[in-house]
Design an enzyme around this catalytic site. Structure first.
Site, PDB file in Angstrom:
ATOM      1  N   ARG A   1      -4.142 -13.120   0.858  1.00 50.14           N
ATOM      2  CA  ARG A   1      -2.859 -12.825   1.525  1.00 50.14           C
ATOM      3  C   ARG A   1      -2.919 -13.166   3.010  1.00 50.14           C
ATOM      4  O   ARG A   1      -1.945 -13.640   3.581  1.00 50.14           O
ATOM      5  CB  ARG A   1      -2.492 -11.348   1.325  1.00 50.14           C
ATOM      6  CG  ARG A   1      -1.915 -11.083  -0.068  1.00 50.14           C
ATOM      7  CD  ARG A   1      -2.016  -9.637  -0.477  1.00 50.14           C
ATOM      8  NE  ARG A   1      -1.334  -8.720   0.400  1.00 50.14           N
ATOM      9  CZ  ARG A   1      -1.674  -7.436   0.557  1.00 50.14           C
ATOM     10  NH1 ARG A   1      -2.693  -6.930  -0.122  1.00 50.14           N
ATOM     11  NH2 ARG A   1      -1.000  -6.662   1.347  1.00 50.14           N
TER      12      ARG A   1
ATOM     13  N   LYS B   1       4.211  -3.311   9.056  1.00 52.23           N
ATOM     14  CA  LYS B   1       5.645  -3.594   8.887  1.00 52.23           C
ATOM     15  C   LYS B   1       6.338  -2.493   8.088  1.00 52.23           C
ATOM     16  O   LYS B   1       7.284  -1.865   8.562  1.00 52.23           O
ATOM     17  CB  LYS B   1       5.869  -4.927   8.156  1.00 52.23           C
ATOM     18  CG  LYS B   1       5.250  -6.126   8.843  1.00 52.23           C
ATOM     19  CD  LYS B   1       5.518  -7.394   8.066  1.00 52.23           C
ATOM     20  CE  LYS B   1       4.905  -7.410   6.669  1.00 52.23           C
ATOM     21  NZ  LYS B   1       3.438  -7.444   6.648  1.00 52.23           N
TER      22      LYS B   1
ATOM     23  N   ARG C   1      -2.607  -0.071  -4.869  1.00 56.32           N
ATOM     24  CA  ARG C   1      -1.719  -1.217  -5.064  1.00 56.32           C
ATOM     25  C   ARG C   1      -2.511  -2.375  -5.650  1.00 56.32           C
ATOM     26  O   ARG C   1      -3.623  -2.654  -5.198  1.00 56.32           O
ATOM     27  CB  ARG C   1      -1.114  -1.616  -3.708  1.00 56.32           C
ATOM     28  CG  ARG C   1       0.384  -1.685  -3.748  1.00 56.32           C
ATOM     29  CD  ARG C   1       0.961  -1.878  -2.380  1.00 56.32           C
ATOM     30  NE  ARG C   1       0.856  -3.256  -1.911  1.00 56.32           N
ATOM     31  CZ  ARG C   1       1.511  -3.712  -0.857  1.00 56.32           C
ATOM     32  NH1 ARG C   1       2.298  -2.904  -0.164  1.00 56.32           N
ATOM     33  NH2 ARG C   1       1.385  -4.970  -0.470  1.00 56.32           N
TER      34      ARG C   1
ATOM     35  N   ARG D   1       9.400 -15.416   5.283  1.00 57.13           N
ATOM     36  CA  ARG D   1       7.957 -15.640   5.335  1.00 57.13           C
ATOM     37  C   ARG D   1       7.619 -17.124   5.259  1.00 57.13           C
ATOM     38  O   ARG D   1       6.437 -17.480   5.360  1.00 57.13           O
ATOM     39  CB  ARG D   1       7.283 -14.938   4.147  1.00 57.13           C
ATOM     40  CG  ARG D   1       6.741 -13.556   4.442  1.00 57.13           C
ATOM     41  CD  ARG D   1       6.327 -12.939   3.114  1.00 57.13           C
ATOM     42  NE  ARG D   1       5.220 -12.034   3.227  1.00 57.13           N
ATOM     43  CZ  ARG D   1       5.339 -10.694   3.155  1.00 57.13           C
ATOM     44  NH1 ARG D   1       6.507 -10.125   2.998  1.00 57.13           N
ATOM     45  NH2 ARG D   1       4.272  -9.944   3.226  1.00 57.13           N
TER      46      ARG D   1
ATOM     47  N   ARG E   1      -5.925   1.620   2.129  1.00 58.40           N
ATOM     48  CA  ARG E   1      -4.745   1.845   1.289  1.00 58.40           C
ATOM     49  C   ARG E   1      -5.106   1.678  -0.183  1.00 58.40           C
ATOM     50  O   ARG E   1      -4.566   2.372  -1.036  1.00 58.40           O
ATOM     51  CB  ARG E   1      -3.622   0.873   1.671  1.00 58.40           C
ATOM     52  CG  ARG E   1      -2.375   1.086   0.832  1.00 58.40           C
ATOM     53  CD  ARG E   1      -1.172   0.354   1.368  1.00 58.40           C
ATOM     54  NE  ARG E   1      -1.285  -1.080   1.192  1.00 58.40           N
ATOM     55  CZ  ARG E   1      -0.400  -1.956   1.659  1.00 58.40           C
ATOM     56  NH1 ARG E   1       0.635  -1.553   2.345  1.00 58.40           N
ATOM     57  NH2 ARG E   1      -0.564  -3.245   1.457  1.00 58.40           N
TER      58      ARG E   1
END
Ligand code: B4P
Length: 191
Positions: free
Chosen positions: A144, A13, A133, A88, A127
């Site tokens: 998640r 996204k 992150r 969401r 990532r």
């Protein structure tokens, strides 16, 4: 053009949002990015959001809705916007309907990026190595994905029933995925 970009964590996204928004000359509004900016600035909103994000949970609807409402009210969003990561939850869908309805416009399209579950985890683990992150640890990634399946997947049927849904294959090169989304939206006329 009023567009929503959906997909599970790692679907691409945020990766696609900027390019797509430029193509339609509209701002890309990412709730995740706004939360992260607030976290790094140490604002009250950031402090509130961080504990949810770090646990892989959604930030409460009241907080998120208010933030999006304020952002959509800004001048650059009067001509349209691309929402990355919002709505969401079903409550956020309702709230967004109200926000857009209030301006006399309507939503033009909802794009869902579909990616194999194994690939999703692989992208986020990668990532974690590059960006660090705080919500990209293995446990939180798994949480998640669960939260997405429980709270966000039901939105796909809602938008399908409204005739707004475009499901796009999110596997392959970033540029290929962009082309697929643009092709899927070719016949969508902005309201
Ligand atoms: P987000 O920032 O939206 O995080 P995300 O779902 O992981 O998606 P993101 O856009 O960052 O990653 P992408 O798939 O592009 O949300 C973070 C948190 O904020 C949420 O967990 C929640 O706590 C909170 N939040 C946000 N919105 C909320 C809301 N509405 N309500 C409540 N809480 C909310 O990319 C992932 C990786 O894949 C990248 O490393 C990228 O480089 C890679 N990638 C992308 N496309 C690829 C491709 N085609 N091939 C290979 N790799 C690719």
């Amino acid at each position: 053009m009023r567009l929503i970009l959906m997909g599970p964590p790692g679907a691409g996204k945020g990766t696609q949002a900027g390019t797509l928004a430029s193509s339609y000359d509209i701002p890309a509004i990412s709730t995740g990015d706004i939360f992260r900016a607030n976290v790094s600035e140490g604002t009250d909103l950031g402090k509130e959001a961080q504990r949810y994000m770090d646990a892989g949970e959604y930030v409460p609807d009241e907080v998120t809705n208010k933030m999006v409402r304020n952002r959509i009210d800004e001048d650059d969003a009067t001509k349209g916007f691309l929402l990355d990561g919002y709505p969401r939850t079903l409550a956020q869908v309702e709230e967004l309907d109200g926000m857009i309805g209030h301006t006399g416009h309507s939503l033009d399209a909802v794009v869902v990026l579909a990616v194999d579950p194994e690939e999703l985890v692989q992208r986020l683990v990668q990532r974690a190595e590059t960006d660090g992150r705080s919500d990209d640890t293995e446990d939180v990634i798994r949480r998640r994905q669960e939260v997405y399946a429980e709270q966000t997947e039901p939105l796909i049927d809602v938008y399908r029933e409204r005739g707004l849904l475009h499901e796009v294959d999110g596997m392959g090169e970033v540029a290929e995925v962009t082309e697929r989304v643009l092709a899927a939206l070719r016949d969508v006329t902005a309201s």
